[in-house]
Design a protein around this motif. Sequence first.
Motif, short mmCIF file in Angstrom:
data_model
loop_
_atom_site.label_atom_id
_atom_site.label_comp_id
_atom_site.label_asym_id
_atom_site.label_seq_id
_atom_site.Cartn_x
_atom_site.Cartn_y
_atom_site.Cartn_z
N ALA A 1 0.85 -1.12 -0.13
CA ALA A 1 -0.01 0.02 -0.10
C ALA A 1 0.78 1.40 0.14
O ALA A 1 1.83 1.26 0.81
N GLU A 2 0.64 2.04 -1.11
CA GLU A 2 1.14 3.32 -1.00
C GLU A 2 0.29 4.37 -0.71
O GLU A 2 -0.71 4.56 -1.54
N VAL A 3 0.65 5.41 0.13
CA VAL A 3 -0.29 6.30 0.51
C VAL A 3 0.15 7.68 0.44
O VAL A 3 1.47 8.02 0.92
N GLY A 4 -0.31 8.70 -0.24
CA GLY A 4 0.12 9.92 -0.45
C GLY A 4 -0.59 11.02 0.46
O GLY A 4 -1.72 11.13 0.40
N VAL A 5 0.15 11.81 1.47
CA VAL A 5 -0.29 13.09 2.25
C VAL A 5 0.41 13.96 2.24
O VAL A 5 1.92 14.03 1.98
N ALA A 6 -0.03 15.02 2.42
CA ALA A 6 1.01 16.44 2.46
C ALA A 6 2.04 16.37 3.62
O ALA A 6 2.99 17.06 3.36
N ARG A 7 1.57 15.70 4.58
CA ARG A 7 2.53 15.76 5.82
C ARG A 7 2.94 14.28 6.20
O ARG A 7 2.30 13.74 7.18
N PRO A 8 3.64 13.44 5.52
CA PRO A 8 3.71 12.04 5.73
C PRO A 8 4.29 11.62 7.02
O PRO A 8 3.74 10.69 7.62
N GLU A 9 5.03 12.37 7.66
CA GLU A 9 5.52 12.12 8.96
C GLU A 9 4.57 12.14 10.12
O GLU A 9 4.67 11.82 11.24
N ARG A 10 3.14 12.89 9.53
CA ARG A 10 2.14 12.69 10.68
C ARG A 10 1.10 11.58 10.78
O ARG A 10 0.04 11.46 11.37
N VAL A 11 1.65 10.46 10.01
CA VAL A 11 0.87 9.35 9.76
C VAL A 11 1.38 8.27 10.66
O VAL A 11 2.37 7.81 10.60
N ASP A 12 0.46 7.49 11.29
CA ASP A 12 0.79 6.24 12.25
C ASP A 12 0.85 5.01 11.23
O ASP A 12 -0.28 4.54 10.89
N LEU A 13 1.96 4.52 10.98
CA LEU A 13 1.86 3.21 10.22
C LEU A 13 1.47 2.20 10.91
O LEU A 13 0.92 1.18 10.16
N ALA A 14 1.72 1.88 12.15
CA ALA A 14 0.76 0.74 12.83
C ALA A 14 -0.78 0.76 12.68
O ALA A 14 -1.19 -0.19 12.31
N ALA A 15 -1.24 1.95 12.93
CA ALA A 15 -2.59 2.06 12.51
C ALA A 15 -3.10 1.72 11.24
O ALA A 15 -4.21 1.28 11.13
N LEU A 16 -2.33 2.04 10.34
CA LEU A 16 -2.59 1.49 8.95
C LEU A 16 -2.57 0.11 8.88
O LEU A 16 -3.25 -0.58 8.04
N LYS A 17 -1.39 -0.51 9.33
CA LYS A 17 -1.17 -1.78 9.07
C LYS A 17 -2.41 -2.76 9.75
O LYS A 17 -2.76 -3.86 9.38
N ALA A 18 -2.93 -2.06 10.80
CA ALA A 18 -4.04 -2.86 11.83
C ALA A 18 -5.26 -3.12 10.89
O ALA A 18 -6.29 -3.83 10.89
N ILE A 19 -5.25 -2.09 9.55
CA ILE A 19 -6.66 -2.04 8.91
C ILE A 19 -6.73 -3.73 8.23
O ILE A 19 -7.79 -4.40 7.88
N PHE A 20 -5.46 -4.34 7.77
CA PHE A 20 -5.64 -5.54 7.31
C PHE A 20 -5.65 -6.81 7.94
O PHE A 20 -4.81 -7.31 8.73
N PRO A 21 -6.75 -7.72 7.86
CA PRO A 21 -7.01 -8.74 8.87
C PRO A 21 -6.19 -9.88 8.65
O PRO A 21 -6.03 -10.86 9.20
N TYR A 22 -5.69 -9.88 7.23
CA TYR A 22 -4.60 -10.91 6.91
C TYR A 22 -3.65 -10.66 5.88
O TYR A 22 -3.76 -9.45 5.29
N GLY A 23 -2.75 -11.26 5.29
CA GLY A 23 -1.85 -10.93 4.44
C GLY A 23 -0.90 -10.34 5.03
O GLY A 23 -0.41 -10.16 6.39
#
Length: 115
Positions: A55-77
């Motif tokens: 997954a590649e996500v583009g935001v204006a301020r990448p340093e303000r994104v919590d990667l662990a919260a994004l990984k928690a979206i995926f139930p498998y894989g």
Amino acid sequence: MAKTRVLVEFGMGTSLRREDYTEAAKRAIKDALWHNSVSVAELFGFPKEAMIIDAEVGVARPERVDLAALKAIFPYGQPEITVTQGGLDVEKPDGAGRTVIANAAVSVSFDMESI
């Protein structure tokens, strides 16, 4: 074995009031995922855990994104997430903050032999 991409989905997410870059990124990923019901693991005879998710996500301020919260979206894989400069911040009238917009591209691959 070779990593073979079998699916790509795109999404957009926003944070309208709180300027929450993580929430906008989560919504963009969910937008990409929730628009399909493709059972690619079963189609190829793989367990869902074998899915390689990029997954590649583009935001204006990448340093303000919590990667662990994004990984928690995926139930498998096996999710790998990259946050890059992108998306869009839209200033509100009279300097009352900004709306945060995130864009996401989610790819699903498997280790497969070439035919």
